[in-house]
Design an enzyme around this catalytic site. Structure first.
Site, PDB file in Angstrom:
ATOM      1  N   TRP A  34      -3.439  -2.879  -0.119  1.00  0.00           N
ATOM      2  CA  TRP A  34      -3.597  -4.333  -0.052  1.00  0.00           C
ATOM      3  C   TRP A  34      -2.326  -4.928   0.536  1.00  0.00           C
ATOM      4  CZ3 TRP A  34      -0.847  -8.471  -1.942  1.00  0.00           C
ATOM      5  CH2 TRP A  34      -1.505  -9.700  -2.068  1.00  0.00           C
ATOM      6  N   SER A 100      -1.466   2.710  -2.810  1.00  0.00           N
ATOM      7  CA  SER A 100      -1.299   1.492  -3.593  1.00  0.00           C
ATOM      8  C   SER A 100      -2.612   1.112  -4.269  1.00  0.00           C
ATOM      9  CB  SER A 100      -0.767   0.371  -2.703  1.00  0.00           C
ATOM     10  OG  SER A 100      -0.325  -0.723  -3.457  1.00  0.00           O
ATOM     11  N   MET A 101      -3.218  -0.018  -3.886  1.00  0.00           N
ATOM     12  CA  MET A 101      -4.495  -0.406  -4.465  1.00  0.00           C
ATOM     13  C   MET A 101      -5.545   0.678  -4.306  1.00  0.00           C
ATOM     14  SD  MET A 101      -6.996  -3.586  -3.466  1.00  0.00           S
ATOM     15  CE  MET A 101      -8.543  -3.751  -4.376  1.00  0.00           C
ATOM     16  N   ASP A 229      10.707   1.593  -4.953  1.00  0.00           N
ATOM     17  CA  ASP A 229       9.533   0.743  -4.730  1.00  0.00           C
ATOM     18  C   ASP A 229       9.706  -0.571  -5.490  1.00  0.00           C
ATOM     19  OD1 ASP A 229       6.973  -0.444  -4.670  1.00  0.00           O
ATOM     20  OD2 ASP A 229       5.980   1.513  -4.583  1.00  0.00           O
ATOM     21  N   HIS A 258       7.980   0.722  -1.117  1.00  0.00           N
ATOM     22  CA  HIS A 258       6.520   0.815  -1.259  1.00  0.00           C
ATOM     23  C   HIS A 258       5.886   1.350   0.029  1.00  0.00           C
ATOM     24  CE1 HIS A 258       2.824  -0.057  -3.340  1.00  0.00           C
ATOM     25  NE2 HIS A 258       2.384  -0.813  -2.341  1.00  0.00           N
TER      26      HIS A 258
END
Length: 278
Positions: A34, A100-101, A229, A258
Site C-alpha cells: 500500500w 507490507s500490506m 523500517d 520499509h
C-alpha cells in the site's frame, strides 16, 4: 494488458484485475504494498525470471489498472481476488510473496484456502501480525496516530502521499539510492490510485488482527524485514510473526527501510532467489 475476472463474493459482482505474467517454471506471485501497484516489483521481476521461475504480479483492486469498486476492501475480499487469479491461470505449487500490506493477503489466503496450490510463502516488510496498539499489543501504532493518517487521506491525500514516499525509503539516509525522480514516479502511482480504495485498504491493514491466523501458515516461509523500517517497525511486526509461524526463515537486513525492494534490492533478491531454489 491482460486482465482476469474475479467474482466479488459479498455483492455478486465481477472485478477485473490487471496482471503481468512472465517467464516459465514454478509460479511466483507478487502482491504489492500500500498504496503502490505491481510496478513496485520492477527490480524483483527481472531477477525472478532470470532465475528460472514464472513471475506473476498483479494490481490489487482499486490500484494500478485494476477495477475500482466502491465496497469490499477487507482482507477476505482481497484473498478471494488472489484465489481468482490462481484459479484463472490454473496455477499449482505457487510461491506467494507479500510486501507490507500484501503479507495480510498471504496469511488470509492460507487461512481461507489452505495450501493445496501453494508450496511456499514470503513476507517482506510485512504488517503481520497486528499494526494497532492494543492492551495485548502495547508496541503497536497508537490509535490516534492511525486516525491522523485516515484524516490526512481524506483531506490532503496527494500531499500526504508525497511525504509518505520519503518516509517509505528513509529518504534523508538513502539519497544515494533513491532519486527525486523515483519519488515522483512513486507519487504518480500512489496518487492515481482510487481515493476510496486507498482509505478503505488503510482501514484493513490498520485494524486487522492476524495473530489467530498465523497457525494457518504451515508452508515454508521466508520473513524479511529492514531493521530501520520507519513505516512498519520490525519489533511490532516480523519479530513477532517469526515467533509464531512455525516453519520460517527470518532475515533482518541492517539499515534497511520499509522500501528495501529498492534501497537494498541486491540483498533482498539474493535472499529471495535462494529461498525459491531451496
Amino acid at each position: 494488458m491482460p486482465f482476469i475476472e474475479t467474482e466479488d463474493i459479498q455483492r455478486g459482482e465481477n472485478v477485473y484485475l490487471n496482471y503481468q505474467d512472465y517467464g516459465e517454471g514454478q509460479p511466483v506471485i507478487l502482491i504489492h504494498g500500500w498504496p503502490l501497484s505491481h510496478k513496485m516489483w520492477e527490480n524483483q521481476v527481472q531477477a525472478i525470471v532470470d532465475a528460472g521461475f514464472r513471475c506473476i504480479a498483479y494490481d490489487r483492486r482499486g490500484f494500478g489498472d485494476s477495477d475500482r469498486p466502491w465496497l469490499n476492501y477487507d482482507y477476505t475480499s482481497l484473498a478471494q481476488d488472489l484465489r481468482g487469479l490462481i484459479e484463472h491461470l490454473d496455477l499449482r505449487h505457487c510461491v506467494l510473496v507479500g510486501f507490507s500490506m500484501g503479507g495480510g493477503e498471504v496469511v488470509r489466503y492460507l487461512s481461507m484456502f489452505g495450501d493445496d496450490r501453494v508450496d511456499k510463502a514470503v513476507l517482506i516488510s510485512s504488517i503481520i501480525p497486528l499494526v494497532k496498539k492494543t492492551d495485548n499489543n502495547p508496541n503497536g501504532v497508537p490509535e490516534d496516530k492511525l486516525d491522523e493518517i485516515m484524516e490526512a487521506l481524506k483531506t490532503k491525500r496527494v500531499t500526504f502521499l508525497a511525504e509518505f514516499s520519503k518516509q517509505f525509503y528513509n529518504y534523508s539516509d538513502n539519497k544515494d539510492k533513491v532519486s527525486e525522480e523515483q519519488l515522483r514516479y512513486d507519487w504518480a502511482i500512489t496518487s492515481a490510485a482510487s481515493p476510496r480504495a486507498t482509505i478503505e485498504t488503510a482501514k484493513a491493514w490498520a485494524n486487522t488482527d492476524f495473530r489467530p491466523e498465523l497457525r494457518n501458515v504451515t508452508v515454508p516461509t521466508l520473513i524479511i524485514h529492514g531493521e530501520d523500517d520507519q513505516i512498519v517497525p520490525i519489533e511490532t511486526s516480523s519479530d513477532q510473526s517469526s515467533k509464531e509461524i512455525r516453519n520460517n526463515k527470518y532475515i533482518q537486513i541492517k539499515d534497511a527501510p520499509h522500501g528495501l525492494f529498492l534501497t537494498h534490492k541486491e540483498e533482498l533478491n539474493t535472499a529471495l532467489i535462494d529461498f525459491l531454489k531451496s
